[in-house]
Design a protein around this motif. Structure first.
Motif, PDB file in Angstrom:
ATOM      1  N   LYS A  92       0.903  -1.264   0.197  1.00  0.00           N
ATOM      2  CA  LYS A  92       0.074   0.017   0.167  1.00  0.00           C
ATOM      3  C   LYS A  92       1.074   1.281   0.104  1.00  0.00           C
ATOM      4  CE  LYS A  92      -4.280   1.804   1.645  1.00  0.00           C
ATOM      5  NZ  LYS A  92      -4.389   2.833   0.413  1.00  0.00           N
ATOM      6  N   ASP A  93       1.862   1.316   0.926  1.00  0.00           N
ATOM      7  CA  ASP A  93       2.672   2.462   0.766  1.00  0.00           C
ATOM      8  C   ASP A  93       3.485   2.460  -0.533  1.00  0.00           C
ATOM      9  OD1 ASP A  93       4.427   4.532   2.059  1.00  0.00           O
ATOM     10  OD2 ASP A  93       6.078   3.084   2.015  1.00  0.00           O
ATOM     11  N   ARG A  94       3.956   1.595  -1.145  1.00  0.00           N
ATOM     12  CA  ARG A  94       4.651   1.654  -2.296  1.00  0.00           C
ATOM     13  C   ARG A  94       3.769   1.957  -3.483  1.00  0.00           C
ATOM     14  NH1 ARG A  94       8.964  -3.342  -2.852  1.00  0.00           N
ATOM     15  NH2 ARG A  94      10.168  -2.594  -1.025  1.00  0.00           N
ATOM     16  N   THR A  95       2.670   1.506  -3.495  1.00  0.00           N
ATOM     17  CA  THR A  95       1.550   2.046  -4.675  1.00  0.00           C
ATOM     18  C   THR A  95       1.086   3.537  -4.374  1.00  0.00           C
ATOM     19  OG1 THR A  95      -0.210   1.111  -3.394  1.00  0.00           O
ATOM     20  CG2 THR A  95       0.612  -0.341  -5.143  1.00  0.00           C
ATOM     21  N   ASP A  96       0.996   3.781  -3.140  1.00  0.00           N
ATOM     22  CA  ASP A  96       0.449   5.198  -2.895  1.00  0.00           C
ATOM     23  C   ASP A  96       1.785   6.229  -3.175  1.00  0.00           C
ATOM     24  OD1 ASP A  96      -1.930   4.420  -2.014  1.00  0.00           O
ATOM     25  OD2 ASP A  96      -1.613   4.602   0.289  1.00  0.00           O
ATOM     26  N   ARG A  97       3.018   5.900  -2.969  1.00  0.00           N
ATOM     27  CA  ARG A  97       4.033   6.698  -3.283  1.00  0.00           C
ATOM     28  C   ARG A  97       4.225   6.720  -4.798  1.00  0.00           C
ATOM     29  NH1 ARG A  97       8.806   4.308  -1.935  1.00  0.00           N
ATOM     30  NH2 ARG A  97       8.382   4.040  -0.041  1.00  0.00           N
ATOM     31  N   GLU A  98       4.118   5.468  -5.486  1.00  0.00           N
ATOM     32  CA  GLU A  98       4.158   5.648  -6.982  1.00  0.00           C
ATOM     33  C   GLU A  98       3.103   6.443  -7.555  1.00  0.00           C
ATOM     34  OE1 GLU A  98       5.839   4.408 -10.684  1.00  0.00           O
ATOM     35  OE2 GLU A  98       6.525   4.171  -8.532  1.00  0.00           O
ATOM     36  N   LYS A  99       1.883   6.186  -7.238  1.00  0.00           N
ATOM     37  CA  LYS A  99       0.798   7.135  -7.694  1.00  0.00           C
ATOM     38  C   LYS A  99       1.028   8.441  -7.379  1.00  0.00           C
ATOM     39  CE  LYS A  99      -4.118   7.207  -6.910  1.00  0.00           C
ATOM     40  NZ  LYS A  99      -5.315   6.967  -5.903  1.00  0.00           N
ATOM     41  N   LYS A 100       1.411   8.935  -6.407  1.00  0.00           N
ATOM     42  CA  LYS A 100       1.947  10.452  -6.116  1.00  0.00           C
ATOM     43  C   LYS A 100       2.821  10.862  -7.017  1.00  0.00           C
ATOM     44  CE  LYS A 100       0.348  10.845  -1.291  1.00  0.00           C
ATOM     45  NZ  LYS A 100       0.904  11.089   0.116  1.00  0.00           N
ATOM     46  N   ILE A 101       3.993  10.085  -7.200  1.00  0.00           N
ATOM     47  CA  ILE A 101       5.208  10.306  -7.956  1.00  0.00           C
ATOM     48  C   ILE A 101       4.656  10.662  -9.470  1.00  0.00           C
ATOM     49  CG2 ILE A 101       7.114   9.637  -9.198  1.00  0.00           C
ATOM     50  CD1 ILE A 101       8.044   8.613  -6.314  1.00  0.00           C
ATOM     51  N   ARG A 102       3.540   9.434 -10.074  1.00  0.00           N
ATOM     52  CA  ARG A 102       3.240   9.531 -11.505  1.00  0.00           C
ATOM     53  C   ARG A 102       2.253  10.802 -11.578  1.00  0.00           C
ATOM     54  NH1 ARG A 102       4.554   5.212 -14.653  1.00  0.00           N
ATOM     55  NH2 ARG A 102       5.499   3.539 -13.450  1.00  0.00           N
ATOM     56  N   SER A 103       1.503  11.263 -10.638  1.00  0.00           N
ATOM     57  CA  SER A 103       0.704  12.326 -10.993  1.00  0.00           C
ATOM     58  C   SER A 103       1.063  13.712 -10.795  1.00  0.00           C
ATOM     59  CB  SER A 103      -0.667  12.224  -9.980  1.00  0.00           C
ATOM     60  OG  SER A 103      -0.133  12.347  -8.471  1.00  0.00           O
ATOM     61  N   GLY A 104       2.680  13.808 -10.006  1.00  0.00           N
ATOM     62  CA  GLY A 104       3.169  14.766 -10.061  1.00  0.00           C
ATOM     63  C   GLY A 104       2.855  15.542  -8.550  1.00  0.00           C
ATOM     64  N   GLU A 105       2.117  14.869  -7.630  1.00  0.00           N
ATOM     65  CA  GLU A 105       1.851  15.609  -6.440  1.00  0.00           C
ATOM     66  C   GLU A 105       3.158  15.382  -5.505  1.00  0.00           C
ATOM     67  OE1 GLU A 105      -1.208  13.626  -4.198  1.00  0.00           O
ATOM     68  OE2 GLU A 105      -2.421  13.261  -6.191  1.00  0.00           O
ATOM     69  N   LEU A 106       4.029  14.492  -5.681  1.00  0.00           N
ATOM     70  CA  LEU A 106       5.558  14.441  -5.023  1.00  0.00           C
ATOM     71  C   LEU A 106       6.417  15.120  -6.064  1.00  0.00           C
ATOM     72  CD1 LEU A 106       6.315  13.807  -2.269  1.00  0.00           C
ATOM     73  CD2 LEU A 106       6.966  11.507  -3.352  1.00  0.00           C
ATOM     74  N   ARG A 107       7.286  16.356  -5.579  1.00  0.00           N
ATOM     75  CA  ARG A 107       8.305  16.684  -6.423  1.00  0.00           C
ATOM     76  C   ARG A 107       9.674  15.980  -6.227  1.00  0.00           C
ATOM     77  NH1 ARG A 107       8.103  23.025  -4.639  1.00  0.00           N
ATOM     78  NH2 ARG A 107       8.337  21.632  -2.594  1.00  0.00           N
ATOM     79  N   TYR A 108      10.275  15.952  -7.222  1.00  0.00           N
ATOM     80  CA  TYR A 108      11.597  15.093  -7.091  1.00  0.00           C
ATOM     81  C   TYR A 108      12.477  15.497  -5.846  1.00  0.00           C
ATOM     82  CZ  TYR A 108      15.699  12.678  -8.493  1.00  0.00           C
ATOM     83  OH  TYR A 108      16.642  11.868  -8.706  1.00  0.00           O
ATOM     84  N   LYS A 109      12.465  16.904  -5.704  1.00  0.00           N
ATOM     85  CA  LYS A 109      13.292  17.224  -4.408  1.00  0.00           C
ATOM     86  C   LYS A 109      12.842  16.699  -3.028  1.00  0.00           C
ATOM     87  CE  LYS A 109      11.617  21.633  -3.475  1.00  0.00           C
ATOM     88  NZ  LYS A 109      12.207  23.094  -3.077  1.00  0.00           N
ATOM     89  N   ASP A 110      11.513  16.233  -3.062  1.00  0.00           N
ATOM     90  CA  ASP A 110      10.901  15.855  -2.015  1.00  0.00           C
ATOM     91  C   ASP A 110      10.816  14.429  -1.589  1.00  0.00           C
ATOM     92  OD1 ASP A 110      10.487  18.620  -1.210  1.00  0.00           O
ATOM     93  OD2 ASP A 110       8.185  18.364  -1.982  1.00  0.00           O
ATOM     94  N   ARG A 111      11.352  13.688  -2.891  1.00  0.00           N
ATOM     95  CA  ARG A 111      11.385  12.208  -2.600  1.00  0.00           C
ATOM     96  C   ARG A 111      12.465  11.736  -1.564  1.00  0.00           C
ATOM     97  NH1 ARG A 111      11.010  10.451  -9.038  1.00  0.00           N
ATOM     98  NH2 ARG A 111       9.488  11.774  -9.574  1.00  0.00           N
ATOM     99  N   MET A 112      11.936  10.504  -1.110  1.00  0.00           N
ATOM    100  CA  MET A 112      12.862  10.123  -0.100  1.00  0.00           C
ATOM    101  C   MET A 112      14.154   9.229  -0.706  1.00  0.00           C
ATOM    102  SD  MET A 112      11.784   7.265   3.065  1.00  0.00           S
ATOM    103  CE  MET A 112      10.130   7.570   2.622  1.00  0.00           C
ATOM    104  N   PHE A 113      13.922   8.656  -1.865  1.00  0.00           N
ATOM    105  CA  PHE A 113      15.217   8.087  -2.473  1.00  0.00           C
ATOM    106  C   PHE A 113      15.398   8.709  -4.024  1.00  0.00           C
ATOM    107  CE2 PHE A 113      13.132   4.936   0.181  1.00  0.00           C
ATOM    108  CZ  PHE A 113      14.060   4.637   1.260  1.00  0.00           C
ATOM    109  N   LYS A 114      16.477   9.380  -4.019  1.00  0.00           N
ATOM    110  CA  LYS A 114      16.666  10.167  -5.329  1.00  0.00           C
ATOM    111  C   LYS A 114      18.256  10.025  -5.554  1.00  0.00           C
ATOM    112  CE  LYS A 114      16.514  14.557  -2.794  1.00  0.00           C
ATOM    113  NZ  LYS A 114      15.836  15.203  -2.286  1.00  0.00           N
ATOM    114  N   LEU A 115      18.585  10.373  -6.802  1.00  0.00           N
ATOM    115  CA  LEU A 115      19.931  10.141  -7.281  1.00  0.00           C
ATOM    116  C   LEU A 115      20.849  11.352  -6.849  1.00  0.00           C
ATOM    117  CD1 LEU A 115      19.344   8.356 -10.713  1.00  0.00           C
ATOM    118  CD2 LEU A 115      19.990   7.154  -8.439  1.00  0.00           C
ATOM    119  N   ALA A 116      20.012  12.516  -7.203  1.00  0.00           N
ATOM    120  CA  ALA A 116      21.000  13.845  -6.912  1.00  0.00           C
ATOM    121  C   ALA A 116      20.326  14.507  -5.816  1.00  0.00           C
ATOM    122  CB  ALA A 116      21.020  14.538  -8.138  1.00  0.00           C
TER     123      ALA A 116
END
Length: 116
Positions: A92-116
């Motif tokens: 549930k946590d992963r699908t909710d996070r993926e849904k927020k990422i794909r819809s644009g609600e969660l910005r790249y700089k606010d993500r927990m795991f990012k490359l830069a």
């Protein structure tokens, strides 16, 4: 007198009796343990029948196990159910996070795991 310790006189006497019993048992054990000839045949340890019964019970508990409704429910509730509940929450946590990422609600700089 015993009320200053927060316990009644009967409880204090019970504690004293238990301490005296432990002291006599300890003294008897040390007497047997330090006897130079008594336990030479048993490799130097004091044979305790209660410990022997406990160890025999622990060794043969799987041989004497019989599955029934109670043990099956315990196994289901203690092993299988927690695995599925934990798996559901992770999914549930992963699908909710993926849904927020794909819809644009969660910005790249606010993500927990990012490359830069």
């Amino acid at each position: 007198m015993a009320e200053k310790y927060g316990i009644s006189e009967a409880e204090l006497n019970l504690i004293k009796v238990q301490a005296a019993r432990r002291a006599t048992m300890r003294q008897e054990f040390m007497k047997q343990k330090t006897h130079p000839w008594k336990h030479a045949a048993e490799a130097g340890y004091v044979f305790d029948p209660a410990i022997q019964k406990f160890m025999s019970m622990k060794v043969t508990q799987f041989d004497n196990f019989t599955p029934n409704k109670r043990t099956s429910l315990f196994g289901f509730g203690a092993i299988i159910l927690p695995m599925f509940v934990y798996g559901y929450f992770v999914w549930k946590d992963r699908t909710d996070r993926e849904k927020k990422i794909r819809s644009g609600e969660l910005r790249y700089k606010d993500r927990m795991f990012k490359l830069a």
